[in-house]
Structure formats: C-alpha cells, structure tokens
Design an enzyme around this catalytic site. Structure first.
Site, PDB file in Angstrom:
ATOM      1  N   HIS A   1      27.906  39.977  37.883  1.00 29.56           N
ATOM      2  CA  HIS A   1      26.788  41.302  37.770  1.00 29.56           C
ATOM      3  C   HIS A   1      25.374  40.758  38.034  1.00 29.56           C
ATOM      4  CE1 HIS A   1      29.643  43.179  34.453  1.00 29.56           C
ATOM      5  NE2 HIS A   1      29.733  43.894  35.649  1.00 29.56           N
TER       6      HIS A   1
ATOM      7  N   ASN B   1      29.919  49.137  49.148  1.00 29.24           N
ATOM      8  CA  ASN B   1      30.493  48.380  48.079  1.00 29.24           C
ATOM      9  C   ASN B   1      32.016  48.590  48.329  1.00 29.24           C
ATOM     10  OD1 ASN B   1      31.382  47.398  45.771  1.00 29.24           O
ATOM     11  ND2 ASN B   1      30.127  48.324  44.223  1.00 29.24           N
TER      12      ASN B   1
ATOM     13  N   ARG C   1      39.415  44.510  29.691  1.00 25.41           N
ATOM     14  CA  ARG C   1      39.332  42.932  29.916  1.00 25.41           C
ATOM     15  C   ARG C   1      39.337  42.329  28.446  1.00 25.41           C
ATOM     16  NH1 ARG C   1      35.340  42.156  34.711  1.00 25.41           N
ATOM     17  NH2 ARG C   1      35.853  44.312  35.436  1.00 25.41           N
TER      18      ARG C   1
ATOM     19  N   GLU D   1      22.011  48.986  40.863  1.00 22.25           N
ATOM     20  CA  GLU D   1      22.357  47.674  42.045  1.00 22.25           C
ATOM     21  C   GLU D   1      22.130  47.996  43.298  1.00 22.25           C
ATOM     22  OE1 GLU D   1      25.814  47.645  39.103  1.00 22.25           O
ATOM     23  OE2 GLU D   1      26.045  45.586  39.878  1.00 22.25           O
TER      24      GLU D   1
ATOM     25  N   ARG E   1      27.632  44.586  49.402  1.00 14.33           N
ATOM     26  CA  ARG E   1      28.095  43.999  47.919  1.00 14.33           C
ATOM     27  C   ARG E   1      29.199  42.991  48.298  1.00 14.33           C
ATOM     28  NH1 ARG E   1      31.234  45.697  42.726  1.00 14.33           N
ATOM     29  NH2 ARG E   1      30.980  43.956  41.308  1.00 14.33           N
TER      30      ARG E   1
END
Ligand code: ADP
Length: 406
Positions: free
Chosen positions: A180, A13, A241, A385, A91
C-alpha cells in the site's frame, strides 16, 4: 475539456483476471475516464468504461489482458483520446529491495520485476502481462512502474528484519517489505499539507483500511515502519486475511487437521479476517449493520479488528519521536465513523481526543479533522492511488506540463 497542450496518462492496474484503468490529463485533477475489464480469459469477460457520468459496458468475448487492452485502445481511439497518450503508468505490487522508487520501464526494469516474481507469485506476473500488453498496444509510448513496496524501502533494519536465521534474508530475501506504499505516500503528503505540518519535521501514523489493510509510521515523509511484511498477510485484521497469527497456532492446526500448505494459504488469505470471525461477511458495512441488530459474532469480529488496529497504531508510534496525527484512509477508514470512533477510543493514552460530531460527518470522499483541537490530531484523507501513479508517471516520463494540483 482538454486544453490543446495537455497530455494524457493512462494508469493501469492488472490483477490475475482483471485490468483496472484510468485516463488522466496533465491539466485536470480527476480522471477523464476510468473503468475495469474483468473475468479476463473467461467466456464472460467484459469491460466497463465510466466517462462524463455515463457507463458503457461491453462484452470482450473471452479476451485476455492483451485483448482487453486492444479493446480499450480502440475505444480510446473512437473517443479521440488515443493519440494524446504520452505515457502509461503501471501499478506493480512487489519491487523487492531493488526498487526504492518508481521507475521508467526498460528491459532491465522488466527483468527486475521478473526477479521479484517469487516474492509475489500471483501479482507480479499479472503486472508484467499488463506492462507487455501496453508496450505492444502503445509502441513508443513511455511506460512507468510504480511499486506498492517502494515507499517502505526507507524502513530501518530493526523494523524490516524477521527474527529468523539471517541466512533466509541473505539467500531468499525473507524480510518485511510492506505494501500500500503508493496510498501511504499520497495520504502522508496530503495530511502534512492539510494539517500545516513541517514537511521535514513531522511524525504521523496512517491507517489504510480497505479490503486489505495496513498501517504505516511516517517520519518526515519517509516510511519507518509498517504492518505488512514479506507478503500482504501480516499485521492488521482484513476482510478475508488473518493478519498476525502465532505461527505455532498454524503448526497446531496443520498437525490436528492435516491441512497442507495450499490449504493454509487459502485459510489465511481467503477464509480468515472479518469473514472468518463473523461467519457472515468480509464487508465491514454489512458487519456494522449486523452488529447494530444484535449479531454478536459480527460485533466480536469488529472488536478484534479495532483491537488489533489500535494496538498496531500504538506500536507504530514508538518509531516516531513525536506523534502529530493519526490518519484514516481506504474504504473503511474513509467511511466508517463507528470504526474510527472505537479505534480512537482505544488511543486515549496517546492523547488523541475524538470530536464525535465531526467524525459522524465525514464519509463518502470527504476529508477533515475528527479530533478536537489537541495534538495528536486525527484526520480522514481519501486515498487516490491512481492519481499518485499518474503523477509519478508524468514526472518520470518527463511530461513538462504541471499536473494540476488541488
Ligand atoms: P480495496 O482494498 O479493495 O480497494 P476499499 O478501499 O474500497 O477496498 O474498501 C472496502 C471496504 O470498505 C469494505 O470492507 C467496505 O465494507 C468498506 N466500506 C465502504 N463503505 C463503508 C461504510 N460506509 N461503512 C463501513 N465500511 C465501509
């Protein structure tokens, strides 16, 4: 210990200055080894590897991504693991409309990921660097791309179109994509199994609450709506965010302060969310502790977080003919009993009933029901993940050995 027929899968990743990795064996559920190379391209670049309960940290002397992968392969070789690597899973953040599932990497797939760079100008280039470095470091080894957006490609048009002039969708691909996806897909399947739901007849809403946060409505294993949009900025309140904001408010701020586009980008992605509201921290743990000690801004920030989350879960449920369960995952969802309790407290109109004792006992990687026996249920499922990427990689690379299920 690795069985002799087992094959290894390296999961990568890549961020703009980091490379996270994990090594799986097809005969074992958890990673054999995992780690992180960070500050890549800077003088203090370093790598840590966790294996067998021990952590080894090394300096990378300013190495870039390729240098970090070279250091990693040397380390894997020294541990006798390099030759066992049969596939590498990457990823990839944005797959646009082209990638509706994970893909075996070919020159054409690389071109497809490059074509999505304008949609994710910070993330996809870093992912491509990782892919190219891994191909160079492990020539002949099959590589697979697993996209954050792919799971949401089943959303209907009504859920993915913005009410902008349609030409922006047609000409520039401006629509809601969602992110996601790997986590939502993994957690959905685990929840269906855990709750004994029919894989072909269920409706659930998943709240993935980490530093980034998104919620998704899953109908019979398919994403039908999600809170993130063209970018991972839309929807829920996140660490730094803003999530949903009236764009008119941004026009107003720009006109009043003269902030330019880069300034707005920083404002919305890095200075807002829990950090912006609390003026204290982006970390939910810190805010829960501060709120308990009477810090009003921390309490207000968490209230806004919960309000937005509950409102979105309620909204997502309208994309389902029936709500069987709400699932919590991600660092906050897996660990914060107070946030879960407050959120479910706002969802009484959906018929969800919190089991306070069960809720208080679930944290630190545990899974389980946090509702009373009624439907809809509420459940905590730790996400994984990397494991999902390893599974897709094993599938697409044609590794016959069954990945050990648990
Ligand atoms: P990322 O999205 O970067 O993978 P994580 O899924 O690890 O992030 O989630 C990080 C968030 O989880 C942080 O806001 C952190 O405060 C929160 N978190 C972790 N443990 C707890 C806890 N015990 N209580 C509340 N929040 C927690």
């Amino acid at each position: 210990m690795m069985a002799s027929h087992a094959q290894l899968i390296l999961v990568i990743n890549c961020g703009s200055s980091s490379l996270k990795f994990a090594l799986y064996s097809t005969d074992q559920r958890g990673p054999l080894l995992s780690g992180l190379a960070e500050c890549l391209g800077q003088a203090d670049a370093s790598m840590r590897i966790d294996a067998d309960g021990a952590r080894v940290k090394t300096s990378l002397d300013g190495a870039n991504h390729a240098g970090a992968l070279a250091a990693l392969t040397r380390e894997l070789d020294a541990r006798g693991l390099l030759k066992g690597i049969a596939a590498v899973g990457h990823r990839v953040v944005h797959g646009g409309e082209r990638f509706t599932a994970s893909a075996l990497i070919t020159p054409d797939v690389i071109a497809g990921i490059e074509a999505c760079v304008p949609l994710a100008p910070l993330h996809n280039p870093a992912n491509l660097i990782g892919i190219k470095a891994a191909i160079a470091a492990l020539p002949g080894v099959r590589q697979v791309a697993v996209f954050d957006t792919a799971f949401h490609q089943t959303m209907p048009k009504a859920a993915y179109l913005y009410a902008l002039p349609l030409a922006y969708y047609r000409d520039l691909g401006v629509r809601r994509y969602g992110f996601h996806g790997t986590s939502h897909r993994y957690v959905a399947a685990e929840a269906v199994r855990e709750l004994g739901l029919d894989p072909l007849d269920h409706g659930i809403v998943i709240a993935h609450l980490g530093n980034g946060a998104s919620a998704t409505a899953v109908l019979n294993g398919r994403s039908v709506d999600t809170t993130m949009g063209l970018t991972p900025l839309e929807g829920l309140v996140m660490g730094t965010r803003a999530g949903d904001v009236d764009f008119g408010a941004l026009l107003y701020i720009a006109r009043r302060t003269g902030v330019d586009l880069d300034g707005l980008d920083t404002l919305l992605n890095r200075k807002s969310g829990l950090l912006g509201l609390s003026e204290l921290s982006n970390d939910c743990r810190t805010l829960v502790a501060a709120a308990e000690e009477g810090n009003q801004q921390a309490a207000d920030a968490l209230d806004v977080f919960v309000h937005r989350l509950a409102r979105h879960i309620g909204g997502l449920a309208t994309s389902l003919p029936r709500l069987d369960a709400v699932i919590f995952t991600g660092g906050i969802g897996e660990n914060s009993a107070p946030i879960r309790a407050k959120t479910l407290g706002r969802l009484k109109s959906l018929g969800i009933e919190l089991d306070a004792d069960a809720n208080a006992g679930i944290f630190g990687g545990k899974r389980g029901l946090i509702s009373t026996g009624r439907t809809p249920a509420a459940l905590v499922v730790p996400t994984d993940e990397e494991w999902m990427i390893a599974e897709d990689t094993a599938d697409l690379a044609g590794l016959k050995a069954e990945m050990a299920a648990q």
